[in-house]
Design an enzyme around this catalytic site. Structure first.
Site, mmCIF file in Angstrom:
data_model
loop_
_atom_site.group_PDB
_atom_site.id
_atom_site.type_symbol
_atom_site.label_atom_id
_atom_site.label_comp_id
_atom_site.label_asym_id
_atom_site.label_seq_id
_atom_site.Cartn_x
_atom_site.Cartn_y
_atom_site.Cartn_z
ATOM 1 N N GLU A 123 -116.147 90.111 54.961
ATOM 2 C CA GLU A 123 -114.685 90.054 54.910
ATOM 3 C C GLU A 123 -114.235 88.896 54.039
ATOM 4 O O GLU A 123 -114.785 87.795 54.109
ATOM 5 C CB GLU A 123 -114.139 89.872 56.328
ATOM 6 C CG GLU A 123 -112.636 89.722 56.427
ATOM 7 C CD GLU A 123 -112.161 89.434 57.842
ATOM 8 O OE1 GLU A 123 -110.946 89.514 58.075
ATOM 9 O OE2 GLU A 123 -113.016 89.113 58.702
ATOM 10 N N GLU A 155 -105.516 92.848 64.864
ATOM 11 C CA GLU A 155 -106.000 91.491 65.073
ATOM 12 C C GLU A 155 -104.844 90.530 64.798
ATOM 13 O O GLU A 155 -104.603 90.122 63.672
ATOM 14 C CB GLU A 155 -107.181 91.180 64.151
ATOM 15 C CG GLU A 155 -107.831 89.831 64.447
ATOM 16 C CD GLU A 155 -108.871 89.433 63.423
ATOM 17 O OE1 GLU A 155 -109.989 89.091 63.826
ATOM 18 O OE2 GLU A 155 -108.556 89.459 62.215
#
Length: 281
Positions: free
Chosen positions: A155, A255
């Protein structure tokens, strides 16, 4: 959600205020909010979880009727500023222990995605050495995960919030994945976090179109402040359309920092998922 469950959204259990509670109440809160899918950062207190710890987490997921769909390996001490150990040459053994423990647990609970936090620049090592370590660990993770039908992710984190992070752009993360796939690790991909994309000053829709082939998981949060999707300035209807246009069939992790009171009244996230149902996803 006000009626039924939406099986394309997964609630992340690791940001406040959920992370201020032990894991079982977090799982129960997600189920009470209408989520059958959840994701989490490394859920154990050590790199080597005990059999009892893994069994307790498995039981809690089953009892709540939830399924874990994405999990981080150990990322070091996040509160102290660490952002992963994948690229740390001094912690390769710990990293690989965490990878093996994560693969073992994920295979038991049906989790098919493992995120490998990449790590910060370290003054005692060259960036070349760190990237080489990260790549070797990524291939190690992919090899062990592939046996169980699990994919591994890296990521990009935005440099405004994470100035030392070694993958400060989606292009950098996608480059790592292209190299890994060329090396035969086809079960690798990027985790595309829309919050980080927006904080990088990029148009999420353009990024989705450009990196669709590398993208295996997407996370939503709004700006400013990583808040609940739909409570800030991002146009998530447009972002979802962009995902549909590239035929994205993965899940969407939520998230975000939900503010006070999530355990009692998750009204914002219920409102968002009911307004943006992923029909025929």
């Amino acid at each position: 959600m006000t009626s039924g469950r939406n099986d394309s959204y997964a609630l992340n259990l690791s940001l406040p205020p959920l992370r201020d509670h032990t894991l079982v109440p977090r799982i129960d809160a997600a189920a009470a909010a209408g989520f059958s899918l959840v994701e989490t950062w490394w859920p154990f207190s050590t790199v080597h979880p005990t059999r009892q710890q893994t069994e307790d987490l498995h039981k809690a997921l089953t009892a709540a009727g939830t399924r874990l769909v994405c999990m981080n390996i150990d990322a070091g001490d996040f509160t102290a500023g660490e952002r992963g150990i994948l690229s740390d040459p001094d912690r390769q053994q710990s990293c690989r222990h965490s990878i093996l423990a994560a693969v073992e647990f994920a295979s038991k609970v049906g989790c098919r995605l493992l995120n490998l936090p990449y790590g910060n620049r370290l003054p005692q090592h060259s960036e070349e050495a760190q990237h080489r370590t990260a790549f070797d660990n990524l291939l190690f993770a992919a090899r062990h995960a592939r046996v169980h039908g699990i994919s591994v992710l890296v990521e990009a984190l935005n440099p405004e919030d994470n100035p030392l992070y070694l993958l400060p752009s989606v292009d950098a993360a996608a480059g790592v994945i292209r190299r890994a796939r060329q090396a035969g690790a086809l079960n690798t991909g990027i985790l595309l976090d829309i919050y980080h994309v927006a904080r990088m000053g990029q148009d999420p829709s353009h990024v989705i179109a450009r990196y669709a082939k590398e993208c295996l998981h997407v996370q939503f949060a709004d700006i400013p402040g990583r808040i609940c999707p739909g409570t800030g300035v991002l146009d998530f209807a447009h972002i979802i359309t962009a995902l549909q246009e590239v035929a994205y069939k993965g899940l969407i992790g939520l998230e975000f920092n939900s503010g006070l009171g999530f355990l009692d009244s998750p009204a914002d996230v219920r409102s968002f998922t009911s307004r943006h149902p992923l029909v025929n996803w």
